[in-house]
Scaffold this motif. Structure first.
Motif, PDB file in Angstrom:
ATOM      1  N   GLU A 375      46.890  33.118   9.589  1.00  0.00           N
ATOM      2  CA  GLU A 375      47.557  32.296   8.714  1.00  0.00           C
ATOM      3  C   GLU A 375      48.509  31.693   9.060  1.00  0.00           C
ATOM      4  OE1 GLU A 375      46.589  31.953   5.601  1.00  0.00           O
ATOM      5  OE2 GLU A 375      44.994  33.402   5.586  1.00  0.00           O
ATOM      6  N   PRO A 376      48.955  30.553   8.654  1.00  0.00           N
ATOM      7  CA  PRO A 376      50.101  29.812   9.566  1.00  0.00           C
ATOM      8  C   PRO A 376      51.105  30.611   9.868  1.00  0.00           C
ATOM      9  CG  PRO A 376      49.283  28.406   7.803  1.00  0.00           C
ATOM     10  CD  PRO A 376      48.715  29.679   7.740  1.00  0.00           C
ATOM     11  N   ARG A 377      51.931  31.150   8.705  1.00  0.00           N
ATOM     12  CA  ARG A 377      52.929  32.507   8.936  1.00  0.00           C
ATOM     13  C   ARG A 377      52.636  33.338  10.100  1.00  0.00           C
ATOM     14  NH1 ARG A 377      54.391  35.788   3.568  1.00  0.00           N
ATOM     15  NH2 ARG A 377      52.501  37.415   3.868  1.00  0.00           N
ATOM     16  N   THR A 378      51.541  33.638  10.149  1.00  0.00           N
ATOM     17  CA  THR A 378      51.208  34.744  11.147  1.00  0.00           C
ATOM     18  C   THR A 378      51.245  34.130  12.393  1.00  0.00           C
ATOM     19  OG1 THR A 378      49.518  35.903   9.737  1.00  0.00           O
ATOM     20  CG2 THR A 378      49.495  36.355  12.241  1.00  0.00           C
ATOM     21  N   PHE A 379      50.867  33.149  12.752  1.00  0.00           N
ATOM     22  CA  PHE A 379      51.154  32.134  14.061  1.00  0.00           C
ATOM     23  C   PHE A 379      52.340  31.957  14.378  1.00  0.00           C
ATOM     24  CE2 PHE A 379      51.228  28.702  16.751  1.00  0.00           C
ATOM     25  CZ  PHE A 379      50.352  28.764  17.803  1.00  0.00           C
ATOM     26  N   PHE A 380      53.222  31.407  13.274  1.00  0.00           N
ATOM     27  CA  PHE A 380      54.552  31.085  13.771  1.00  0.00           C
ATOM     28  C   PHE A 380      55.513  32.406  13.976  1.00  0.00           C
ATOM     29  CE2 PHE A 380      53.122  27.118  11.296  1.00  0.00           C
ATOM     30  CZ  PHE A 380      53.243  26.404  12.520  1.00  0.00           C
ATOM     31  N   SER A 381      54.988  33.511  13.232  1.00  0.00           N
ATOM     32  CA  SER A 381      55.876  34.741  13.229  1.00  0.00           C
ATOM     33  C   SER A 381      55.691  35.296  14.728  1.00  0.00           C
ATOM     34  CB  SER A 381      55.394  35.641  12.026  1.00  0.00           C
ATOM     35  OG  SER A 381      56.175  36.942  12.771  1.00  0.00           O
ATOM     36  N   ILE A 382      54.371  35.261  15.129  1.00  0.00           N
ATOM     37  CA  ILE A 382      54.026  35.989  16.339  1.00  0.00           C
ATOM     38  C   ILE A 382      54.627  34.861  17.588  1.00  0.00           C
ATOM     39  CG2 ILE A 382      52.332  36.411  18.086  1.00  0.00           C
ATOM     40  CD1 ILE A 382      50.751  37.650  15.605  1.00  0.00           C
ATOM     41  N   ALA A 383      54.621  33.592  17.353  1.00  0.00           N
ATOM     42  CA  ALA A 383      55.189  32.829  18.301  1.00  0.00           C
ATOM     43  C   ALA A 383      56.681  33.023  18.655  1.00  0.00           C
ATOM     44  CB  ALA A 383      54.996  31.294  17.863  1.00  0.00           C
TER      45      ALA A 383
END
Length: 423
Positions: A375-383
Motif C-alpha cells: 500500500e502507498p502508506r506502507t512504502f512511504f512509512s518504511i522509506a
C-alpha cells in the motif's frame, strides 16, 4: 431493467488481488407517487420450498432524500413478515427473512410516507444460500441486522435483480446516486462500500487496506472465518495468524521463524515468551493472563525487524505506548540490562538504533516488486524510517530510477486514498 444473475458460491479464498478494486456504479431512483403513501412491490422468479424447509429472503442497500421509516412486507404463500428500517441520506443495509416450507415465489412490498425519493442498489429476492455446515435455523438465529443482507448470499451485484409488480405506485428510473462496489475474496460477490463512512455497508472497516475495507464481506467473515476457526484456535494460533498477516504485508513472504520455533519446542511463541517473562508485563510488571499478553517485536517491525524468539511480553497499554520505538528510546538502562538477560538479545543490540539490513537489501534489490505490492502508506512509512537511520538511502529515488511509471502510480494511489478519506 431486470438483469438475471446466476447465484454461485465458492468457499476457496480468491487468488487474484482484485478484491481491493473499486467499481463505480449508479443506483436506481424510486420517485414518490402522487399520494403521501408510497409503495413499490417486487417479486422474484426464484422459488422457495423446492427442497423442503428453506429461507425466503430479500436484501438491498437504500438511501432516502430525508430520514424516514421504511416498512418491508415480505411474503411467500400464506407466510408473511413485516420489518421497519430507519433510512437516512446515506445508504443503509436492509434485509429480512423467514423459514418456510411453502413452495412459490417471494414478494417484497416496500412502503413509506412523504414526498421523498429512494436511491436503491442491489435489491434481490430469493431463497438464501446456506453456508456449508449450517442449517437454515442457524443462519436466522445468528444473523442479526449486523450482517444483513449479506448473510443470505443473494446477488447484490446489480441495481435490481427482481421484477417490478404492476401495483407499484412509484416510478423507478436509472438516475440514482453513485456508490462503489468491492469484490469479496471468499464468495466473489460484488458488494457495496461507502468510502465516506468506511465499514457501514457490506464490509468491515480496515484502515490498512487500499479501499479501507476488509477483503471478505461481513457474512464470509462470520460464517467462513470467525465461526469456523476461532472456537478451535488457541491463543498462540490467533497470535500467529495476526503476526503472519502483518509481516506478509511488509516482507511479502510467510514468517518462517514462527514455524521453526514451534517445531523446536512444540509450543507457540506467545506462550513461551509469556512464561519466560514470568507471566508479567516486562515494563509495568502487572500480572497477565495469556489472553492479555501482547508480544512486542523488541526491535521494531517499522524498521524491518520480524518477530522472533527475542520478543518482549507487554500489556496492551505498554505495547501501545512503545509503538515503533527502539528499546533504548523506551526503557531505562537498568531495564535494558534486565531485558537482555530475559530475551537473550545482547545489551549492545538493545541500545543501538538500526534497520534490519538483510531485509533492506532485499527491498532495494527488488524495489519495483515491493512498490507494486505494498500500500502507498506502507512504502512511504518504511522509506521515512530507513532514511531516518540511513540518510543516504532514499527508497523513493531508487524506485524512480528503476521505474518512473511505478513511482508515478504509487503517488497517484496515495492521492486517490487521501481524496476518498477527505470526501
Amino acid at each position: 431493467m431486470r438483469r438475471l444473475a446466476k447465484q454461485t458460491r465458492d468457499d476457496a479464498y480468491g487468488s487474484k488481488r482484485d478484491y481491493q478494486d473499486l467499481h463505480r456504479v449508479r443506483s436506481v431512483r424510486i420517485s414518490p407517487g402522487a399520494t403521501p403513501e408510497n409503495r413499490v412491490t417486487f417479486t422474484s422468479e426464484a422459488v422457495v420450498g423446492v427442497e423442503g424447509l428453506s429461507i425466503a429472503s430479500f436484501g438491498a442497500y437504500i438511501a432516502a432524500e430525508a430520514p424516514i421509516e421504511l416498512t418491508a412486507h415480505l411474503s411467500c404463500g400464506a407466510t408473511t413478515l413485516d420489518a421497519v428500517f430507519n433510512l437516512s441520506v446515506d445508504f443503509t443495509r436492509v434485509g429480512h427473512a423467514f423459514l418456510t416450507d411453502e413452495r412459490g415465489p417471494i414478494y417484497v412490498d416496500l412502503s413509506w410516507f412523504g414526498p421523498y425519493a429512494l436511491n436503491m442498489w442491489g435489491l434481490d429476492i430469493g431463497p438464501a444460500a446456506i453456508p456449508d455446515g449450517l442449517t437454515p435455523r442457524d443462519v436466522l438465529a445468528g444473523a442479526g441486522r449486523s450482517i444483513v443482507p449479506e448473510t443470505y448470499y443473494l446477488d447484490h451485484g446489480t441495481a435490481l435483480n427482481a421484477d417490478l409488480e404492476p401495483s407499484t405506485t412509484s416510478t423507478v428510473t436509472e438516475e440514482g446516486d453513485w456508490l462503489d462496489l468491492k469484490k469479496c475474496s471468499y464468495c466473489g460477490r460484488l458488494l457495496p462500500v461507502d468510502m465516506k463512512k468506511p465499514g457501514s455497508l457490506a464490509f468491515h472497516k480496515h484502515n490498512a487496506k487500499r479501499t479501507l475495507h476488509q477483503n471478505e464481506c461481513r457474512a464470509c467473515k462470520k460464517w467462513r472465518i470467525n465461526d469456523n476457526f476461532n472456537p478451535s484456535r488457541t491463543v498462540d494460533q490467533h497470535h500467529e495468524s495476526s503476526v503472519i498477516t502483518r509481516e506478509r504485508r511488509i516482507f511479502l513472504q510467510e514468517s518462517s521463524i514462527l514455524q521453526e520455533i514451534k517445531k523446536r519446542t512444540g509450543e507457540g511463541l506467545k506462550s513461551q515468551v509469556w512464561e519466560r517473562f514470568g507471566r508479567r508485563c516486562f515494563n509495568c510488571r502487572r500480572s497477565l493472563s495469556l489472553n492479555q499478553v501482547q508480544l512486542d517485536h523488541t526491535r521494531p517491525l517499522a524498521y524491518l525487524w520480524p518477530i522472533d524468539e527475542h520478543a518482549t511480553c507487554l500489556c496492551a497499554e505498554c505495547n501501545n505506548n512503545k509503538k515503533d520505538r527502539f528499546p533504548v528510546d523506551y526503557y531505562s538502562d537498568s531495564q535494558l540490562r534486565d531485558l537482555s538477560h530475559i530475551c537473550g538479545l545482547p545489551y549492545e543490540n538493545l541500545i543501538e538504533k538500526r534497520v534490519n539490513l538483510e531485509q533492506l537489501d532485499k527491498i532495494i534489490g527488488d524495489i519495483a516488486k515491493y512498490a507494486a505490492t505494498w500500500e502507498p502508506r506502507t512504502f512511504f512509512s518504511i522509506a521515512r524510517k530507513v532514511e531516518e537511520i540511513h540518510p543516504d538511502v532514499k527508497l523513493g529515488e531508487l524506485l524512480w530510477q528503476e521505474s518512473p511509471e511505478l513511482y508515478d502510480d504509487l503517488h497517484a494511489r496515495a492521492a486517490a486514498v487521501r481524496m476518498m478519506v477527505d470526501d
